[in-house]
Design an enzyme around this catalytic site. Structure first.
Site, PDB file in Angstrom:
ATOM      1  N   GLN A   3       0.788  -1.213   0.000  1.00 45.90           N
ATOM      2  CA  GLN A   3       0.000   0.000   0.000  1.00 45.90           C
ATOM      3  C   GLN A   3       0.836   1.286   0.000  1.00 45.90           C
ATOM      4  OE1 GLN A   3      -2.243  -0.086   3.521  1.00 45.90           O
ATOM      5  NE2 GLN A   3      -3.579   1.559   2.865  1.00 45.90           N
TER       6      GLN A   3
ATOM      7  N   ASP B 289      -4.650  -2.981  12.164  1.00 42.58           N
ATOM      8  CA  ASP B 289      -4.742  -3.622  10.851  1.00 42.58           C
ATOM      9  C   ASP B 289      -4.096  -5.012  10.909  1.00 42.58           C
ATOM     10  OD1 ASP B 289      -5.306  -4.029   8.223  1.00 42.58           O
ATOM     11  OD2 ASP B 289      -3.848  -2.609   7.426  1.00 42.58           O
TER      12      ASP B 289
END
Ligand code: AMP
Length: 650
Positions: free
Chosen positions: A404, A514
């Site tokens: 990401q 996360d």
């Protein structure tokens, strides 16, 4: 509540061992708010978010007769202390075990409770430094009513001035027991202007004057000027231990500098750490992995038993009749250790030595420990007080992947392998992250990807972390599915490792936000580490920011995150349940191709992921525990760890 006229002296969130009525119920730790008043120690329901709620119990401090630390091996837990109380020392007593959240809290609470009970008339002379487990004391192996085995580390003085602590050594440097005492007249100062027994700045559990001698259990080669190299088995004097991860030390030649605190062990409690064959808390799977890789007849390790606290297991590799690793419990009879009735010794090193010459009932005689057995742990950052890394010191190598935030490359920092995340510009709020990175370098655990530092003075910024040679756990599971899918012991060991890393973060009150298999990495010796902790807070991407965003990890999100974006260690636990599911399906996508909105509907209506085909029912029950909707009833990582170990033992 502490009544209005009860002054609150201390208040902290700690965990408490449930005071089980049955000696055979598993040890269970519960989060509690503790409040110390001049006359009581009170504990309340509640969590870190909601603060204290209902009172669950209190200890009248006038009834306390011992306040002591508990040895690590009793619960395989650090920072546990105990209050023993009852109407008199010789009637049935109760022990309250409390695990503090940090070394500072442990010392601070011990010291303050002691200062409040110092005038009690019933203070004991002896105590059990272990715990009563399955009707047996872990320290002396005695039955429940056995006479306590260890002298207390402090005693009351009749002229006590609560709060005053005297040094552990007397003026001639001889050890003495702690007492509450009036300050004694100062001895003459030596030429360094110091008391003869004083080491400047050493903070100890009980007072500032104890000389702390440690032994290096690994070599340490510093990368920065000002740090002190360590040589295995050599002694060092600790000059300053106020910080958790880096201590100032002095070697025999008088050279001083900082070195990592996890590379040394206090001489007085060195125990088996000095032996290359001792693997500490390594699991059965890790021991097998290491021994099988070496493939050497008689190669062996000793590790802490997972079934019996305070006991040990010997794991040996043998090629006969077929290559295998055998595990033997080291048994104890009185003060003798043995593996077979024919050889009994007073110490474990003696026992190992004897079995090197005589198999004495083992599958083979013991030969040598593995060459690549105990690996040095990572250090918290690359040096004391350094997190900014000069990019010129980095030698960038091949690309490892991209995620990401951009490309990740393998690199060398001096001689050390590292991974370098080159942060795509505009993907994260950099200033805030750089500030946080200083704190994150100080998080250190075997099952966390170590953050070494950042290169923040140029763009793109680099995040420099520990390098793990087998990369992402998710890809690893997918690639090895054929081999792994039926190996539930190995898969559960992976979950346990993630849980250990997360239990550490929970203890540090650090929320991951996360947690998923894609954010864990696989290293050598089958080690699994949790990475990218806390990074989610710094993402600047609308698609990621809210639970409505396309990139938001909805499938790992707890209901309170979906509804109110309320993150906590408990929402991490929910995600951990999903990660366990990913592990036991070898990397399937949770909820398959369901769209996010459908997943949310499912979660809200209480439906959970189905049991993976090869997942044992007991493990699936644990996943479902993680998916408890009521946050207060959802287990903590510490609870999950106990439950996983229990399944492994069964
Ligand atoms: P990430 O940006 O963290 O998603 O990383 C992208 C990919 O780079 C991962 O899937 C891994 O394959 C690889 N990678 C990231 N960090 C490391 C590391 N510390 N050691 C080895 N490989 C890594």
């Amino acid at each position: 509540m502490a009544s209005r006229n009860e002054e609150v002296l201390r208040e902290a969130f700690m965990t408490k061992r449930s005071q089980n009525k049955s000696p055979f119920t598993p040890t269970n730790w519960k989060d509690r708010w503790f409040v110390l008043t001049p006359h009581n120690l009170i504990y309340y329901d509640g969590d870190r978010n909601s603060g204290r709620k209902r009172e669950k119990g209190r200890v009248d401090l006038s009834k306390v007769w011992a306040v002591e630390s508990v040895e690590y091996s009793a619960f395989q837990k650090d920072l546990v202390f105990q209050l023993v109380y009852g109407s008199t020392a010789d009637t049935e007593s109760v022990t309250l075990y409390i695990a503090a959240s940090s070394a500072h809290d442990h010392d601070d609470w011990l010291e303050h409770i002691r200062s409040l009970v110092g005038n009690n008339t019933n203070l004991a002379e002896v105590f059990h430094k272990g715990a009563l487990l399955r009707n047996q004391w872990s320290c002396c192996r005695g039955p429940k009513d056995a006479v306590a085995c260890t002298p207390v580390t402090w005693t009351r003085n009749n002229n006590a001035t609560p709060g005053m602590l005297c040094p552990e050594v007397d003026r001639s440097g001889r050890p003495r027991r702690y007492c509450y005492d009036q300050p004694s007249p100062s001895p003459p100062l030596n030429q360094d202007n110091m008391l003869p027994y004083q080491v400047p700045g050493v903070r100890t559990a009980f007072g500032p004057y104890r000389k702390k001698i440690v032994v290096a259990i690994y070599d340490y080669n510093p990368t920065e000027i000002g740090d002190l190299p360590l040589r295995k088995n050599e002694e060092y004097e600790v000059l300053q231990d106020a910080e958790e991860n880096w201590w100032r030390m002095r070697n025999r030649n008088g050279e001083e500098g900082y070195a990592p605190s996890n590379y040394v062990k206090e001489k007085a409690s060195l125990g088996l750490q000095q032996y290359d064959w001792y693997l500490g808390d390594a699991t059965r799977q890790r021991a097998e992995f290491i021994l099988k890789r070496e493939e050497k007849e008689g190669c062996f390790v000793v590790r802490n038993s997972t079934t019996t606290t305070g006991m040990y297991t010997l794991s040996v590799y043998s090629k006969q009749p077929t290559p295998q690793v055998k595990h033997y419990h080291i048994k104890r009879e009185g003060d003798l250790y043995y593996l077979s009735q024919s050889i009994k010794c007073r110490t474990i090193p003696d026992l190992i030595f004897k079995h090197k010459y005589n198999p004495g009932g083992l599958c083979t005689r013991l030969r040598s420990p593995p060459t690549h057995g105990r690996q040095p742990p990572t250090t918290a950052g690359i040096s004391h007080d350094k997190w900014e890394i000069d990019p010129n010191e980095l030698n960038l190598l091949e690309e490892l992947g991209s995620g990401q935030f951009g490309v990740v490359r393998h690199g060398k920092l001096k001689c050390m392998d590292v991974a370098v995340k080159m942060m795509k510009e505009g993907t994260m709020s950099e200033e805030a992250f750089i500030e946080e990175a200083k704190v994150m370098t100080q998080l250190q655990h075997t099952n966390l990807v170590q953050l070494y530092g950042v290169c923040s003075r140029h763009r793109p910024i680099y995040i420099v972390t520990e390098y793990l040679r087998y990369g992402s756990l998710l890809l690893y599971l997918r690639q090895k599915e054929k081999h792994l899918i039926t190996c539930s012991e190995q898969l559960l060991d992976m979950c346990l490792q993630v849980c250990e890393g997360m239990a550490y973060l929970e203890k540090q009150r650090f929320i991951h936000r996360d947690l998923a298999a894609r954010n864990c990495l696989v290293g050598s010796q089958g080690v699994i580490k949790v990475g990218d902790f806390g990074l989610a807070r710094y993402v600047v991407d609308d698609e990621y920011a809210g639970s409505g965003g396309a990139k938001f990890p909805i499938k790992w999100a707890a209901p309170e995150v979906l509804n109110y974006m309320r993150f906590s260690s408990k929402s991490d636990v929910w995600a951990f349940g999903v990660l366990m599911w990913e592990v036991f399906t070898c990397g399937r996508m949770p909820y398959g191709k369901l769209r996010n909105a459908e997943v949310v509907d499912r979660v809200q209506s209480g439906q959970v992921l189905e049991r993976p085909t090869y997942c044992p029912e007991t493990v699936y029950e644990l996943m479902k525990l993680c998916w408890t909707h009521d946050v207060d009833r959802r287990p903590s990582f510490a609870d999950m760890r106990c439950q996983i170990v229990e399944i492994q033992e069964a």
